[in-house]
Motif scaffolding. Structure first.
Motif, PDB file in Angstrom:
ATOM      1  N   ASP A 314       0.809  -1.218   0.000  1.00 48.86           N
ATOM      2  CA  ASP A 314       0.000   0.000   0.000  1.00 48.86           C
ATOM      3  C   ASP A 314       0.842   1.267   0.000  1.00 48.86           C
ATOM      4  O   ASP A 314       0.424   2.306   0.505  1.00 48.86           O
ATOM      5  CB  ASP A 314      -0.935   0.009   1.209  1.00 48.86           C
ATOM      6  N   PRO A 316       2.213   4.733  -0.850  1.00 50.15           N
ATOM      7  CA  PRO A 316       1.531   5.843  -1.523  1.00 50.15           C
ATOM      8  C   PRO A 316       2.259   6.238  -2.799  1.00 50.15           C
ATOM      9  O   PRO A 316       3.461   5.968  -2.962  1.00 50.15           O
ATOM     10  CB  PRO A 316       1.585   6.963  -0.480  1.00 50.15           C
ATOM     11  N   ALA A 373      -2.975   6.480   5.252  1.00 53.79           N
ATOM     12  CA  ALA A 373      -1.997   5.808   4.389  1.00 53.79           C
ATOM     13  C   ALA A 373      -0.629   6.470   4.504  1.00 53.79           C
ATOM     14  O   ALA A 373       0.408   5.796   4.535  1.00 53.79           O
ATOM     15  CB  ALA A 373      -2.480   5.813   2.944  1.00 53.79           C
ATOM     16  N   HIS A 376       0.903   5.644   7.755  1.00 49.77           N
ATOM     17  CA  HIS A 376       1.341   4.246   7.771  1.00 49.77           C
ATOM     18  C   HIS A 376       2.779   4.129   7.266  1.00 49.77           C
ATOM     19  O   HIS A 376       3.523   3.232   7.707  1.00 49.77           O
ATOM     20  CB  HIS A 376       0.408   3.387   6.921  1.00 49.77           C
TER      21      HIS A 376
END
Length: 943
Positions: A314, A316, A373, A376
């Motif tokens: 995931d 970015p 996100a 994270h």
């Protein structure tokens, strides 16, 4: 470590009856584990109930000649929370939180976590100034003891700056509330030597302008090395000086029984962005302009950090599409009081961002998912590096600080040191606007060559940081790791002043010796934590303690960290040939570690390295399962429909028989067969439930598959209720939602009863029938499968996940909890015809794991004018039948939430799982029922 029977005993007459003392090996070894890379096993664990009790512990320890260390959250990273003397548990009985007018102040005891305090302050738009990353688990005791700061607060809103008053217990036994009007006079009278001595030290320091300049420079940045002797300059009254010296003193000067803080405003409008630079030099060069722009947070990540983040699925787009060479990134954030003010701030940075040498286009976002996100990327670094470390190694998370204009050479040299000393995979990240960075190392301390490497690295690190005018500890406290270097950082004169502070406050030296100050130049190499290879669930654990506040057994037996730590202790005892110790630990572990674990998975939600200790316990249960019971549960899996109906009939019969007779029968059964086999009966248990819906419906035209949970068959609804299954069916009919009920539905189950008990043969048998039936009913996975009990929804997801990973079975199935399905697909089609005045909601471990707490809250808000979520909510530990097998577990897990609930009157008591409703009904004496039952009643057509 001597056995408990030979240990010095604290005088019970001095301690008093209220103070608990344990010398049991399991208790002592369980509390030898904290988040640091040091480990000592205490000789005794003492649990006082109040400040006066702590004063008595001081007296008893002095008489016995034993040192004392305080332990609350166990999240400290520098070794200040471990001891081979007396460990004083300051969490169990010290959790009170009192909010001041409008939330502008808060008075807190040391056992409350930062998250718990901020949850209460949030209603007033306020929060604590210190914002440590470990806020989920770190407690106020540690926040004060370590002078905590964090990502955004800097030194302007840290503990030292926001502390208002304290209730102090001095080693002499004197108890002083510094907020009282006569506190200064009482202090001077009760402690004249300390009072006058602090004044003398202040005068001594003020007379030496060179030393004054050193102190001012040292504390112009984040600094938790040694004592906060800037208090000698900042305050003139001895009691004020003492109060601020205690901040950051790591339990070596006094015990803080209560702390009152001035709080700070929550700025609710937030925008976050990731600025990626071609080089570390470019990133640090941008800091002055970014700080001047008023950014609340500026988090640095070096190239190694970005490579770790880029490897995540995931990642970015800001870093996902670039080839990382020497890049660095700054995670930046604006905080503002309103959306308009935030927009103005963002607009004002347009030209600034345009002028920066960025490797990718910047974007500031307020979208919650996008912000999560981006964070994270930063917060996932520890997870990725520590979780992937080699088995048997210890993860060291360190921090340093240098003046901001020297951050670049500090980071560059750190990267060189990693290479020179062979530390692979180390990353640098931290609070760039403060010049404060963290780095992560993995080390194996049992190898003499690697221990020597660590010693050489530390020597080079000390040279680097002090050579740049920095501090060897910015946030994590001096502890044991840097106590050997306090004299070198401050010089002889200031070190001698610190020594004088310690002698004045603690003349007999009983408080946490070896922490903050030591004359042993190699003390940081002693008592290092060894981490044996044990098993997959254990080996990843970094013993951070994030799991502990959510664990339902934390106040009864053990926490997940302790369950894991004790597995390591047993392995080390076996390896060392300590058979008696290993046997004692194993004997006590059966009840404390295995039987009283709710296997609810709440620990996995909090764990930064994704450990579900429930999986460990389930495996241990499977390895020790009774073969007769295993065969019986295996047979039950093949005839589940009649089994559930027999259970329902049994409850009907029990309800009709006088409760004392039923309770007597189960008591005998528990005595003969074991408490972990035969459930206890209580009069809270309802009669049996109704048979599950019959199969039917057409997948081609249906909106969803309905999987009614079997716990609704076993346990009937509250008196006058219809139960979750009937409520869901009625709501679907009103909303025009068409359902399919699978073939053979009455004999199907999510498998949780087998899995949680370790009866894996029955679990596999049930899996082999459930998943194909649901695949057919859902038209090959096209339709969502809705379940009316949250724990069963989670159980079905788990069943599918295990089957998919093992054999690729039924990966297409989609499970939805009934609360979420009703909120999203039915609520706007239903007319609420009557609303209650108030409701209280018990969120469950499964609704939390499924992410559907918001759905319960929304439905509750539809049926009641006001909805209360208890501050103390948590898993009830009923865990299917665990609350019947061990009612003491549920009683302990629900005690604080129940006390909060019964302090007010509510029209509705709501949850989303029948067994959880039973647990809360037992705990509160109030009738809990499924939130869908309340919605069904609230949407009945008007007469």
């Amino acid at each position: 470590m001597p056995e408990a029977a030979t240990l010095p005993v604290l005088d019970a007459a001095i301690l008093g009856e209220a103070t608990r003392v344990s010398t049991r090996a399991l208790d002592r070894f369980a509390l030898s584990h904290d988040a640091s890379h040091y480990r000592l096993v205490p000789r005794a664990v003492v649990t006082p109930q109040d400040a006066a009790g702590v004063a008595r512990v001081f007296a008893a320890a002095r008489q016995a000649g034993l040192p004392i260390t305080f332990r609350s959250g166990g999240t400290s990273l520098s070794g200040q929370g471990v001891t081979d003397g007396v460990l004083v548990d300051t969490r169990s009985a010290f959790r009170r939180i009192d909010i001041g007018p409008e939330g502008r102040t808060v008075r807190v005891q040391p056992g409350a976590t930062v998250r718990q305090v901020n949850a209460r302050l949030g209603r007033h738009g306020r929060k604590l100034g210190p914002d440590p990353a470990s806020e989920i688990a770190c407690t106020i005791g540690g926040v004060v003891a370590n002078n905590s700061s964090g990502m955004a607060c800097g030194i302007e809103q840290n503990t030292y700056r926001t502390i208002r008053s304290m209730v102090l217990v001095l080693p002499s036994g004197t108890v002083i509330d510094t907020a009282q009007p006569d506190a200064r006079e009482r202090f001077a009278t009760a402690e004249p030597a300390l009072h006058d001595g602090l004044l003398a030290l202040r005068e001594r320091l003020l007379a030496d302008l060179t030393q004054v300049d050193i102190v001012r420079r040292q504390f112009s940045m984040k600094n938790t090395m040694g004592y906060g002797i800037n208090a000698l300059l900042d305050f003139s009254e001895p009691l004020d000086i003492l109060t601020h010296l205690v901040v950051g003193s790591e339990g070596t000067l006094a015990f803080v029984a209560e702390a009152t803080f001035d709080t700070v405003e929550v700025l609710p409008s937030v925008a976050t962005g990731l600025l990626v630079f071609p080089t570390l030099s470019d990133a640090t060069g941008a800091l002055p302009a970014l700080v001047d722009a008023g950014l609340a947070t500026i988090e640095l990540m070096d190239a190694a950090s970005l490579r770790v983040a880029q490897a995540a699925a995931d990642a970015p787009p800001e870093i996902g599409d670039i080839t990382i060479v020497d890049h660095a990134a700054l995670l930046v954030e604006f905080h503002a009081a309103s959306a308009e003010a935030l927009a103005e701030r963002i607009a004002a940075t347009h030209d600034l961002f345009a002028a920066l040498p960025l490797a990718s286009a910047p974007e500031l976002t307020s979208d919650a998912d996008r912000r999560a996100a981006l964070w994270h990327v930063r917060k996932g670094l520890y997870t990725a590096v520590a979780g992937a470390r080699p088995s048997g190694t210890t993860a060291l998370l360190e921090d340093i600080v240098v003046p901001v204009d020297r951050l670049l050479p500090a980071c560059e040299r750190l990267i060189e040191l990693f290479a020179e000393h062979g530390y692979e995979g180390s990353v640098i990240f931290g609070h760039a606007k403060d010049g404060n960075v963290h780095f992560l190392l993995n080390e194996r301390f049992e190898d003499p060559a690697l221990l020597a490497r660590y010693e050489r690295f530390t020597a080079d690190l000390v040279d680097l940081v002090l050579g740049l005018g920095g501090s060897l500890k910015a946030e994590h406290g001096t502890g044991r790791i840097m106590a050997s270097f306090v004299r070198r950082q401050y010089g002889d004169e200031l070190y001698d002043i610190m020594r004088a502070v310690k002698r004045l406050c603690d003349p007999t030296g009983i408080l946490n010796p070896g922490v903050v100050l030591t004359d042993d130049d190699r003390a940081y190499l002693s008592d290092l934590k060894l981490v044996p290879t044990v098993e997959a669930e254990v080996d990843r654990c970094v013993e951070c303690g994030y799991c502990e506040p959510t664990c339902p057994s934390k106040d009864l037996t053990l926490t997940p960290r302790q369950r894991i730590g004790l597995r390591r202790d047993m392995a080390m005892a076996d390896a060392a040939g300590e058979r008696d110790l290993a046997a004692e630990l194993r004997d006590d572990y059966d009840y404390d570690g295995v039987q009283t674990c709710a296997v609810d998975g709440m620990c996995a939600i909090a764990c930064p390295v994704d450990i579900n200790t429930g999986d460990l316990v389930r495996r241990l249960r499977a390895e020790t399962r009774n073969p007769v019971l295993n065969a019986g549960w295996g047979a039950a899996a093949k005839a589940w429909s009649p089994v559930t109906r027999v259970g329902a009939v049994a409850l009907d019969i029990a309800k009709a028989v006088p409760t004392p007779l039923v309770r007597a029968a189960t008591t005998v059964g528990r005595a003969v067969l074991g408490a972990d086999v035969v459930p206890a009966y209580t009069d809270v248990l309802p009669g049996g439930g109704h048979a599950r819906p019959k199969p039917g419906g057409d997948p081609a035209t249906a909106d969803a598959v309905f999987f009614a949970a079997c716990i609704g068959t076993m346990f009937g609804p509250e008196e006058g209720g219809i139960g979750a299954t009937a409520a869901f069916l009625r709501l679907a009919e009103r909303a025009g939602v068409s359902l399919v009920v699978p073939e053979g539905h009455g004999s199907l189950c999510c498998g949780t009863p087998w899995k949680s008990k370790g009866f894996l043969d029955g679990y596999r048998s049930m899996t082999d029938r459930v998943l194909p039936a649901l695949l057919a009913a859902s038209d090959g996975g096209r339709l969502p499968i809705v379940c009316d009990a949250a724990s069963c929804t989670e159980g079905l997801e788990t069943m599918q996940s295990i089957a998919a990973s093992a054999a690729g079975l039924a990966p297409e199935l989609r499970f939805v909890d009934a609360t979420e399905f009703v909120r999203d697909r039915m609520l706007d089609r239903l007319e609420v015809t009557s609303r209650a005045s108030s409701a209280v909601v018990h969120r469950t471990c499964s609704t939390t794991a499924l992410g559907v707490n918001g759905a319960i809250d929304d439905i509750a808000a539809a049926v009641a004018e006001s909805v209360h979520i208890p501050d103390e909510w948590g898993c009830c530990a009923y865990a299917g039948d665990r609350g019947l097998l061990h009612p003491e577990l549920t009683a302990s897990a629900t005690a604080r939430e129940a006390a909060e609930v019964v302090s007010e009157q509510y029209d509705l008591h709501l949850s989303a799982n029948r067994t959880c409703e039973l647990g809360m009904t037992e705990a509160t004496g109030r009738p809990y029922r499924h939130v869908l039952e309340a919605l069904e009643e609230a949407t009945r057509p008007r007469a």
